[in-house]
Design a protein around this motif. Sequence first.
Motif, short mmCIF file in Angstrom:
data_model
loop_
_atom_site.label_atom_id
_atom_site.label_comp_id
_atom_site.label_asym_id
_atom_site.label_seq_id
_atom_site.Cartn_x
_atom_site.Cartn_y
_atom_site.Cartn_z
N HIS A 145 0.83 -1.21 0.00
CA HIS A 145 0.00 0.00 0.00
C HIS A 145 0.86 1.25 0.00
CE1 HIS A 145 -3.22 -2.67 1.77
NE2 HIS A 145 -3.92 -1.96 0.91
N ASN A 146 2.14 1.09 0.32
CA ASN A 146 3.02 2.23 0.56
C ASN A 146 3.58 2.75 -0.76
OD1 ASN A 146 5.33 3.83 1.23
ND2 ASN A 146 5.41 2.85 3.24
N LEU A 147 3.10 3.92 -1.18
CA LEU A 147 3.52 4.48 -2.46
C LEU A 147 4.98 4.91 -2.45
CD1 LEU A 147 0.38 6.55 -3.54
CD2 LEU A 147 0.97 4.16 -4.05
N ASP A 148 5.49 5.29 -1.28
CA ASP A 148 6.92 5.64 -1.19
C ASP A 148 7.79 4.41 -1.46
OD1 ASP A 148 6.42 8.30 -0.61
OD2 ASP A 148 6.38 7.95 1.55
N LEU A 149 7.41 3.27 -0.90
CA LEU A 149 8.15 2.05 -1.16
C LEU A 149 8.00 1.62 -2.62
CD1 LEU A 149 7.52 -0.16 2.01
CD2 LEU A 149 9.39 1.42 1.55
N ALA A 150 6.79 1.75 -3.15
CA ALA A 150 6.55 1.39 -4.55
C ALA A 150 7.44 2.19 -5.49
CB ALA A 150 5.08 1.59 -4.90
N ALA A 151 7.66 3.46 -5.15
CA ALA A 151 8.47 4.33 -6.00
C ALA A 151 9.93 3.92 -6.03
CB ALA A 151 8.34 5.77 -5.54
N ARG A 152 10.36 3.13 -5.05
CA ARG A 152 11.76 2.69 -4.98
C ARG A 152 12.00 1.39 -5.74
NH1 ARG A 152 12.52 3.11 1.40
NH2 ARG A 152 14.50 2.08 0.95
N MET A 153 10.95 0.83 -6.29
CA MET A 153 11.10 -0.39 -7.09
C MET A 153 11.27 0.00 -8.56
SD MET A 153 8.41 -2.89 -5.10
CE MET A 153 7.79 -2.33 -3.49
N ASP A 154 11.53 -0.98 -9.41
CA ASP A 154 11.85 -0.69 -10.81
C ASP A 154 10.64 -0.14 -11.56
OD1 ASP A 154 14.51 -1.58 -10.56
OD2 ASP A 154 13.86 -3.65 -10.76
N ARG A 155 9.49 -0.65 -11.26
CA ARG A 155 8.25 -0.13 -11.84
C ARG A 155 7.08 -0.57 -10.98
NH1 ARG A 155 5.63 -4.11 -15.58
NH2 ARG A 155 7.01 -5.92 -15.73
N ALA A 156 5.95 0.07 -11.20
CA ALA A 156 4.76 -0.24 -10.42
C ALA A 156 3.59 -0.52 -11.35
CB ALA A 156 4.42 0.90 -9.47
N VAL A 157 2.73 -1.42 -10.90
CA VAL A 157 1.48 -1.69 -11.59
C VAL A 157 0.36 -1.66 -10.57
CG1 VAL A 157 2.50 -3.03 -13.47
CG2 VAL A 157 1.80 -4.19 -11.36
N ARG A 158 -0.82 -1.24 -11.03
CA ARG A 158 -1.99 -1.19 -10.16
C ARG A 158 -3.03 -2.19 -10.64
NH1 ARG A 158 -4.85 3.75 -10.74
NH2 ARG A 158 -3.61 4.16 -12.61
N LEU A 159 -3.70 -2.81 -9.68
CA LEU A 159 -4.80 -3.73 -9.99
C LEU A 159 -6.09 -2.93 -9.90
CD1 LEU A 159 -5.38 -6.65 -10.70
CD2 LEU A 159 -5.50 -7.17 -8.26
N VAL A 160 -6.70 -2.70 -11.05
CA VAL A 160 -7.91 -1.88 -11.14
C VAL A 160 -8.98 -2.68 -11.89
CG1 VAL A 160 -8.92 0.27 -11.98
CG2 VAL A 160 -6.54 0.24 -11.20
N ASP A 161 -10.10 -2.94 -11.21
CA ASP A 161 -11.20 -3.68 -11.81
C ASP A 161 -10.73 -5.00 -12.41
OD1 ASP A 161 -13.02 -1.64 -11.17
OD2 ASP A 161 -12.61 -0.58 -13.05
#
Length: 229
Positions: A205-221
């Motif tokens: 849930h932590n967007l700060d941690l997500a930003a430190r990874m290579d890329r992010a994806v969101r699960l939407v619908d």
Amino acid sequence: MSDPILTLRDLRKGYNHGKPNEVRVLNGVDLTVQPGEVVALVAPSGAGKSTLLHIAGLLDTPDTGTVAIRGEDMTDLGDRRRTAIRRNDVGFIYQFHHLLPEFSALENITLPQMANGVADADAKARAMQLLDTVGVAHRASHRPAELSGGEQQRVAFCRALANDPVLLLADEPTGNLDPATSDRVFDALMGLVRSTGLAAVIATHNLDLAARMDRAVRLVDGRLVAGAA
């Protein structure tokens, strides 16, 4: 580019299938993760991220779609082969550490290796190396109840990597920790991942941690879209 470690194609999953109260969780998920790549999976509670991780790690099966690990299609494999792949190729980390309370930190990491046929001395050497990497080698003889929450989770990281997997799946691995401890433990996790070069999907849930990874994806619908927000 190297061949991907994990490939998900058009995964679909629902519960109470065919009933009026059927709930569709995944509606065509596609994802490819390369060796050495760390992907943040961002989604609110109940969106289906745990289901997605369980399917990717062969703990669950989709209604339709395919899961491939190192290019091998897992769709029609028997239970014995799926179990062997989970044991050898996939490491799991959860929000709660699930360490065996009657065993020391060292033993919690050696046991999975010995179950996989590794000699006792070699298993202990590997366990100590991992504990040293995350900064808790001095706590090797302590049982989980004698460790702080952050130390317990770092031991859990080491256990997940004990059998040298190619894929790491983590479900809110720092979600049960205070912010300062979470940051330190996340650094330890990333150090392990970077030093081994494995592929990782980390739900957070932590967007700060997500930003430190290579890329992010969101699960939407029930589908994955690029970006953390």
